[in-house]
Every structure is written in C-alpha cells, then in structure tokens.
Scaffold this motif. Sequence first.
Motif, PDB file in Angstrom:
ATOM      1  N   VAL A  33      11.167   9.279   4.881  1.00 18.61           N
ATOM      2  CA  VAL A  33      11.038  10.252   5.962  1.00 18.61           C
ATOM      3  C   VAL A  33      12.123   9.970   6.996  1.00 18.61           C
ATOM      4  N   LYS A  34      13.054  10.891   7.115  1.00 15.90           N
ATOM      5  CA  LYS A  34      14.160  10.755   8.069  1.00 15.90           C
ATOM      6  C   LYS A  34      14.835   9.382   7.959  1.00 15.90           C
ATOM      7  N   GLY A  35      15.057   8.953   6.726  1.00 15.92           N
ATOM      8  CA  GLY A  35      15.760   7.702   6.491  1.00 15.92           C
ATOM      9  C   GLY A  35      14.882   6.471   6.420  1.00 15.92           C
ATOM     10  N   GLU A  36      13.638   6.555   6.866  1.00 17.63           N
ATOM     11  CA  GLU A  36      12.707   5.428   6.783  1.00 17.63           C
ATOM     12  C   GLU A  36      12.012   5.448   5.424  1.00 17.63           C
ATOM     13  N   LYS A  37      11.968   4.293   4.762  1.00 12.28           N
ATOM     14  CA  LYS A  37      11.385   4.216   3.429  1.00 12.28           C
ATOM     15  C   LYS A  37      10.022   3.523   3.485  1.00 12.28           C
ATOM     16  N   PHE A  38       9.025   4.156   2.838  1.00  9.62           N
ATOM     17  CA  PHE A  38       7.669   3.615   2.796  1.00  9.62           C
ATOM     18  C   PHE A  38       7.195   3.560   1.346  1.00  9.62           C
ATOM     19  N   THR A  39       6.319   2.604   1.064  1.00 10.10           N
ATOM     20  CA  THR A  39       5.633   2.565  -0.221  1.00 10.10           C
ATOM     21  C   THR A  39       4.150   2.833   0.022  1.00 10.10           C
ATOM     22  N   VAL A  40       3.540   3.596  -0.879  1.00  8.53           N
ATOM     23  CA  VAL A  40       2.123   3.917  -0.794  1.00  8.53           C
ATOM     24  C   VAL A  40       1.478   3.546  -2.122  1.00  8.53           C
TER      25      VAL A  40
ATOM     26  N   GLY B 120       6.649  -1.127   3.616  1.00  9.29           N
ATOM     27  CA  GLY B 120       8.007  -0.640   3.810  1.00  9.29           C
ATOM     28  C   GLY B 120       8.477  -0.785   5.239  1.00  9.29           C
ATOM     29  N   ALA B 121       9.117   0.246   5.767  1.00 10.67           N
ATOM     30  CA  ALA B 121       9.705   0.202   7.109  1.00 10.67           C
ATOM     31  C   ALA B 121       8.676  -0.190   8.161  1.00 10.67           C
ATOM     32  N   VAL B 122       7.475   0.375   8.050  1.00 10.54           N
ATOM     33  CA  VAL B 122       6.347   0.040   8.930  1.00 10.54           C
ATOM     34  C   VAL B 122       5.104   0.014   8.056  1.00 10.54           C
ATOM     35  N   ALA B 123       4.255  -0.978   8.238  1.00 15.34           N
ATOM     36  CA  ALA B 123       3.013  -1.052   7.462  1.00 15.34           C
ATOM     37  C   ALA B 123       1.994  -0.051   7.999  1.00 15.34           C
ATOM     38  N   GLY B 124       0.967   0.191   7.207  1.00 21.24           N
ATOM     39  CA  GLY B 124      -0.074   1.108   7.649  1.00 21.24           C
ATOM     40  C   GLY B 124      -1.098   1.363   6.567  1.00 21.24           C
ATOM     41  N   GLN B 125      -1.772   2.489   6.684  1.00 19.07           N
ATOM     42  CA  GLN B 125      -2.799   2.889   5.731  1.00 19.07           C
ATOM     43  C   GLN B 125      -2.688   4.392   5.530  1.00 19.07           C
ATOM     44  N   ALA B 126      -3.274   4.869   4.436  1.00 17.19           N
ATOM     45  CA  ALA B 126      -3.122   6.288   4.117  1.00 17.19           C
ATOM     46  C   ALA B 126      -4.295   6.774   3.289  1.00 17.19           C
ATOM     47  N   TYR B 127      -4.460   8.085   3.293  1.00 22.36           N
ATOM     48  CA  TYR B 127      -5.295   8.769   2.312  1.00 22.36           C
ATOM     49  C   TYR B 127      -4.402   9.735   1.564  1.00 22.36           C
ATOM     50  N   VAL B 128      -4.585   9.802   0.245  1.00 24.66           N
ATOM     51  CA  VAL B 128      -3.775  10.664  -0.607  1.00 24.66           C
ATOM     52  C   VAL B 128      -4.704  11.547  -1.425  1.00 24.66           C
ATOM     53  N   GLU B 129      -4.355  12.834  -1.525  1.00 23.37           N
ATOM     54  CA  GLU B 129      -5.108  13.760  -2.366  1.00 23.37           C
ATOM     55  C   GLU B 129      -4.183  14.335  -3.421  1.00 23.37           C
TER      56      GLU B 129
END
Length: 363
Positions: free
Chosen positions: A304-311, A341-350
């Motif tokens: 997202v706008k150059g920031e890379k995340f893994t989910v 990735g760039a910033v840690a966190g949590q998510a929900y995916v559908e």
Amino acid sequence: MSKHWKKLPWIIAGILVLIGLLNPPLLPWILLILVSAAYWFLPRRGLIGPVTLPADDAFLPSQQVQWWYWTGHLFTDDGRRFGFEVVFFSFDAFVIMRDQLVQAAITDVNGQRFEFEEFLRLHLPKRVKDGFDLSSGAGNQVTAVGGDGHDRLHAQIGNYTLDLKLDSTQQPALHYGGDAHPYRFGGYTYYYSRPKMATTGTLTIDGQTFQVTGNSWFDRQYGELFQAIRQGWQWFAIELEDNRQIMLFDFKGNDSSVEKSGSITDANGLTTTLAAHEFEVTVTGEWTSPNTGCTYPSGWEIVVKGEKFTVEPLVKDQELRANHDLWIGPVYWEGACGVGGAVAGQAYVELNGYCKCLAAKLP
C-alpha cells in the motif's frame, strides 16, 4: 403496526388472485391492480443520496441488499486470543426473496478451533430510528442492538457465548466519499465503517466465563449488491499498531470489468480513498477445505503506497458453510489473521466466491 396488520396486504392480494383464478376473465384486471398498488405503495428502489448518520444505521427498505457486519479481536486477562464475527444480512428481491441470514463465528486462536452458527429468517428486519434491533429469532442466540457507534452483541456459538459492549472511538470511515459507488460489472453500493470500536465484555467457554477486551470493526453496506456477491472478492480489514486502519476490496475475475477499491484511515481518524494503482494484493499460499473441497487463498503480500505487509491466517480452517436444509450456500472463508511487515497488526479477511459447489452442503 402489529405483525398481524403487516400481513393484511398479502392476505388481500391472495384473495384477489384466488377470485381471478375462479373467474379467469377478471384475472388480468386483478393483476393490473396488484402491480399498480405495488408501484405506488412499496418502497422505491435505488439511490438515496449520501450516507447520513446515524439514520443509515437503521434498516433501509429502499435497498435490495444490506448488512450489519462486526469482526473483532479479543484477548482474555491471561493472554488467550480470539477472533469473532457477527453478521446480519438482509435480502429483498420483492416477493421472490425477503429474508435475513444471520451468522456468527468464533476463532479460538490458542486452541486452533473455529466454530460457527447460522440462522435463516423469512422476513425483513424491523425498522428502528437511527439504529437497529436485530435477532436470529427464537431463542435470541445472536442479537445486535445499538446504533451511532454504541452497540451490544450477544452470540451463542456452540460451547462459546459472547456478550460484548462496543463503543466507537473515532469518526466513521465513509468509503467512496460517503456517496453511492457504481460497480463496472453492475449494481452499486453505499459503504461505511467504524473500524475502531473499543470492545469489552465476557466470553463463556464450557460454562467458564472470562473477561475480554479488544477492538472491533463494524461494516455497514447497502445497495444493489447481488452482482457484487456473484462476482466474488477478497476483503481485508487491517488494523495496524500505529493506529491506522486499511480497508481493501480486491474483486475476483479475469475480465476488464473487475475492479479494486480501498481506503486508509490515519491515526487522527481521517479517511482517504485508495486508487487501484496505489495498492497490490498478491496471494502467497492456498488452503483446501476438508469439508467442501474448495480451495482458498491462504496468505498474502500487500503493498500500500510503497509499504509492504504480510497477512497470515491465525487458524487455517475458518470456513463458514450453510447448515440450513432450505438452501445450498453460502460458503465462504472469513477469519482472523496476523499482520507483519512495515508495521505489525491484526486483520480480518473475507474470501467470497471461491466455493460454489453443490457438494458444500454435504457432511
């Protein structure tokens, strides 16, 4: 108006049709009268202007499809982690389909368990000014009461019982600028979220009650959505530790009508729209359900706008399957995930539209 008076128009229509069948020459005139009455007295369909809150928290009779959708991440005092989903769908396709589908699920991350319940109600939700009072029906196994960012949820899911209080801590995120968004493949949507709802309450497991705290994400979507449901999608509700929230819709398909959309809410609660070229979703793994044989993405790299995340899913099997004898489906994957990735966190995916086999009903 009592529920008995609400049935009166249908009773009258049934009597008129019966009269027409007994006296065939009258049938065309009776049908003309019924169609004219439906035109003048049934709710008008279509666009209704920009999102207005809290009024649009309520059931909107002018919209074919709508839902109230909560997902969240919960933690007990001793560090156990859970995810949950509570959703009320409303479908109104005139006389053919007027019903509610209610689903609730719990993800026990430490126990690597996933449980869900489903209920079908053959009528539309009742109207409540500036809010909602939703129920799964007899027994009230799943309920949602509230509006304007202050909600109460109750869900009995197998041996798990949730009782939660949710309070929004920032302004709602109005996607697409708060106005109707037309899809290139047909239909349209209005869509807003309350992505940061402080959540407290209890989780009872096999009779033992635990205090829980966490954050919930509320999604409200309504419009002409049958085309989008048929299209299928990957949806991401990402909560980052730096207090940003990212919503992404990555629609499925192999033709030019497929589209992507998203938004990002900053730490001050300001939401901006993400253009399709500003983010990319790449699937990094797959999982095949032992229950349905359907294969879903399972792991993603998101830029997202150059920031890379893994989910990554916190539990592989978070598939919801229809358990009603009245119909086949829906079957989809919705689950709690971790973010790195760039910033840690949590998510929900559908993941919707990845399983369309009739065998999904089979044990």
